[in-house]
Motif scaffolding. Sequence first.
Motif, PDB file in Angstrom:
ATOM      1  N   ALA A 199       0.846  -1.189   0.000  1.00 22.41           N
ATOM      2  CA  ALA A 199       0.000   0.000   0.000  1.00 22.41           C
ATOM      3  C   ALA A 199       0.884   1.242   0.000  1.00 22.41           C
ATOM      4  O   ALA A 199       1.980   1.230   0.550  1.00 22.41           O
ATOM      5  N   THR A 200       0.399   2.287  -0.632  1.00 24.84           N
ATOM      6  CA  THR A 200       1.172   3.523  -0.592  1.00 24.84           C
ATOM      7  C   THR A 200       1.139   4.077   0.814  1.00 24.84           C
ATOM      8  O   THR A 200       0.317   3.699   1.632  1.00 24.84           O
ATOM      9  N   GLY A 201       2.005   5.018   1.089  1.00 27.27           N
ATOM     10  CA  GLY A 201       2.152   5.534   2.434  1.00 27.27           C
ATOM     11  C   GLY A 201       3.626   5.657   2.680  1.00 27.27           C
ATOM     12  O   GLY A 201       4.418   5.462   1.765  1.00 27.27           O
ATOM     13  N   SER A 202       4.007   5.948   3.924  1.00 24.55           N
ATOM     14  CA  SER A 202       5.427   6.200   4.159  1.00 24.55           C
ATOM     15  C   SER A 202       6.167   4.912   4.462  1.00 24.55           C
ATOM     16  O   SER A 202       6.586   4.661   5.567  1.00 24.55           O
ATOM     17  N   MET A 203       6.276   4.070   3.468  1.00 28.85           N
ATOM     18  CA  MET A 203       7.089   2.868   3.596  1.00 28.85           C
ATOM     19  C   MET A 203       7.652   2.517   2.223  1.00 28.85           C
ATOM     20  O   MET A 203       7.142   2.975   1.209  1.00 28.85           O
ATOM     21  N   PRO A 204       8.708   1.697   2.192  1.00 31.33           N
ATOM     22  CA  PRO A 204       9.253   1.311   0.889  1.00 31.33           C
ATOM     23  C   PRO A 204       8.235   0.494   0.102  1.00 31.33           C
ATOM     24  O   PRO A 204       7.310  -0.087   0.674  1.00 31.33           O
ATOM     25  N   ARG A 205       8.395   0.441  -1.197  1.00 33.18           N
ATOM     26  CA  ARG A 205       7.534  -0.389  -2.027  1.00 33.18           C
ATOM     27  C   ARG A 205       8.235  -1.704  -2.339  1.00 33.18           C
ATOM     28  O   ARG A 205       9.371  -1.699  -2.813  1.00 33.18           O
TER      29      ARG A 205
ATOM     30  N   SER B  77      25.509  -2.966   1.676  1.00 37.67           N
ATOM     31  CA  SER B  77      24.470  -3.846   2.195  1.00 37.67           C
ATOM     32  C   SER B  77      23.284  -2.976   2.638  1.00 37.67           C
ATOM     33  O   SER B  77      23.468  -1.871   3.144  1.00 37.67           O
ATOM     34  N   ALA B  78      22.053  -3.478   2.430  1.00 40.38           N
ATOM     35  CA  ALA B  78      20.843  -2.673   2.620  1.00 40.38           C
ATOM     36  C   ALA B  78      20.366  -2.697   4.073  1.00 40.38           C
ATOM     37  O   ALA B  78      19.235  -3.097   4.372  1.00 40.38           O
ATOM     38  N   ASN B  79      21.251  -2.280   4.969  1.00 41.92           N
ATOM     39  CA  ASN B  79      20.921  -2.166   6.384  1.00 41.92           C
ATOM     40  C   ASN B  79      21.395  -0.801   6.849  1.00 41.92           C
ATOM     41  O   ASN B  79      22.286  -0.214   6.236  1.00 41.92           O
ATOM     42  N   ARG B  80      20.812  -0.316   7.946  1.00 41.64           N
ATOM     43  CA  ARG B  80      21.348   0.905   8.521  1.00 41.64           C
ATOM     44  C   ARG B  80      22.737   0.601   9.083  1.00 41.64           C
ATOM     45  O   ARG B  80      23.028  -0.528   9.497  1.00 41.64           O
TER      46      ARG B  80
ATOM     47  N   GLU C 233      12.226  -3.852   7.065  1.00 40.50           N
ATOM     48  CA  GLU C 233      12.369  -3.491   8.491  1.00 40.50           C
ATOM     49  C   GLU C 233      13.397  -2.378   8.677  1.00 40.50           C
ATOM     50  O   GLU C 233      13.191  -1.465   9.470  1.00 40.50           O
ATOM     51  N   GLU C 234      14.504  -2.476   7.963  1.00 43.29           N
ATOM     52  CA  GLU C 234      15.590  -1.516   8.147  1.00 43.29           C
ATOM     53  C   GLU C 234      15.198  -0.109   7.723  1.00 43.29           C
ATOM     54  O   GLU C 234      15.635   0.869   8.307  1.00 43.29           O
ATOM     55  N   PHE C 235      14.403  -0.021   6.651  1.00 36.69           N
ATOM     56  CA  PHE C 235      14.092   1.292   6.082  1.00 36.69           C
ATOM     57  C   PHE C 235      12.590   1.528   6.072  1.00 36.69           C
ATOM     58  O   PHE C 235      12.022   1.988   5.085  1.00 36.69           O
ATOM     59  N   ALA C 236      11.954   1.217   7.193  1.00 41.21           N
ATOM     60  CA  ALA C 236      10.492   1.226   7.277  1.00 41.21           C
ATOM     61  C   ALA C 236       9.878   2.555   6.847  1.00 41.21           C
ATOM     62  O   ALA C 236       8.754   2.573   6.363  1.00 41.21           O
ATOM     63  N   ASN C 237      10.596   3.653   6.992  1.00 36.82           N
ATOM     64  CA  ASN C 237      10.002   4.961   6.679  1.00 36.82           C
ATOM     65  C   ASN C 237      10.459   5.560   5.359  1.00 36.82           C
ATOM     66  O   ASN C 237      10.112   6.702   5.047  1.00 36.82           O
TER      67      ASN C 237
END
Length: 330
Positions: free
Chosen positions: A7-13, A149-152, A166-170
């Motif tokens: 769903a659209t919103g403030s999260m990655p697609r 690597s795609a983590n913070r 999870e890492e880039f939830a916003n």
Amino acid sequence: MIGRTTATGSMPRLRDPTAPAIAGAADRLRAGGVVAFPTETVYGLGAATRDAAAIERVYALKGRPADNPLIAHVTDAAMARTVVADWTDTAQALADAFWPGPLTLVMPRAGHIPAAAAGGRDTIAVRAPRHDVAQALIGAFGDAVSAPSANRSGHVSPTTAAHVMEEFANADDLVVLDGGPCAVGIESTVLALTHAPPRVLRPGSVDADALAGVIGAVEMVEADGQVESPGTSTRHYAPETPTRILGPDALRDALAHMEPCVVIARMVAVPEPHRVFTLPADVDGYARGLYAVLRAADALEMPAIVVEALPEAAEWTAVRDRLRRASHRT
Ligand code: TXA
Ligand code: MG
């Protein structure tokens, strides 16, 4: 049609890696966007190597220090030639033997590649990943894709698309291509060809013996505290929960009187009330499962994670290195 879209919103697609999704992701890279994609090692957070502004967005998303350089991902040796100053016979021999695969080569950077793509250095790291989705994405884009690597920064590397979410939830400007769980599970071997003999800056599943079989002598660097490859700083790949490593005897002993904790076991039987995750006894299976288990163990939010120590044999070097970092407190 794209098979699955959050769903659209403030999260990655999150996208299944259909042909249209890959074409769309390549367009995003062309437009200066960021795309997370699977490789055989771990997921990467990708941007166009030649686009300094897009690279900056990757650093910002990760919270990564600007001086920690990125790996440029390419389809093959022909594309690698476009990011390095001088492609050598040694590099070609290694590419012939190990690419596509989990080996990263550090070489002098080509002058037209922005310094930002290499943490300001005059060298650049390059590798051709062995994953259909990574190959399709870079191929569709037609040029190198820089991706840590795609983590913070400092977190455990992601081995599934769900970990990346999870890492880039916003991060609502991020697209994540879901290629399933990574087959190797730990990051690539990083080999600096800027030294004679070449120097392993980060151990990985392509080990020193395999490298030596192709190019003769290689040097192993004890990574703790070394600055040449900043991403190998001691505390890295770390869960939030205090994590320590104990040999089988010390582990059995500790479990007998410790408050309930999470155990990451390999051979040892773990008594209640402790929680246990058991990883495979073989090195490939262990590496494949390790990061998902570290995340799951962390999510239990118990007072401690205790990991059964690994064998001393050379084939366990890379996994031991990651566990040592996961357990290091600063
Ligand atoms: O398997 C992998 O290598 C994964 C996947 C996504 O390809 N990528 C990855 O990237 O682990 P990253 O950024 O998390 O780690 C790259 C490592 C860091 O330790 C970094 O310091 C080192 O490679 N590195 C990159 N460029 C370098 C350079 N020019 N000189 C020395 N070390 C470099
Ligand atoms: Mg990393």
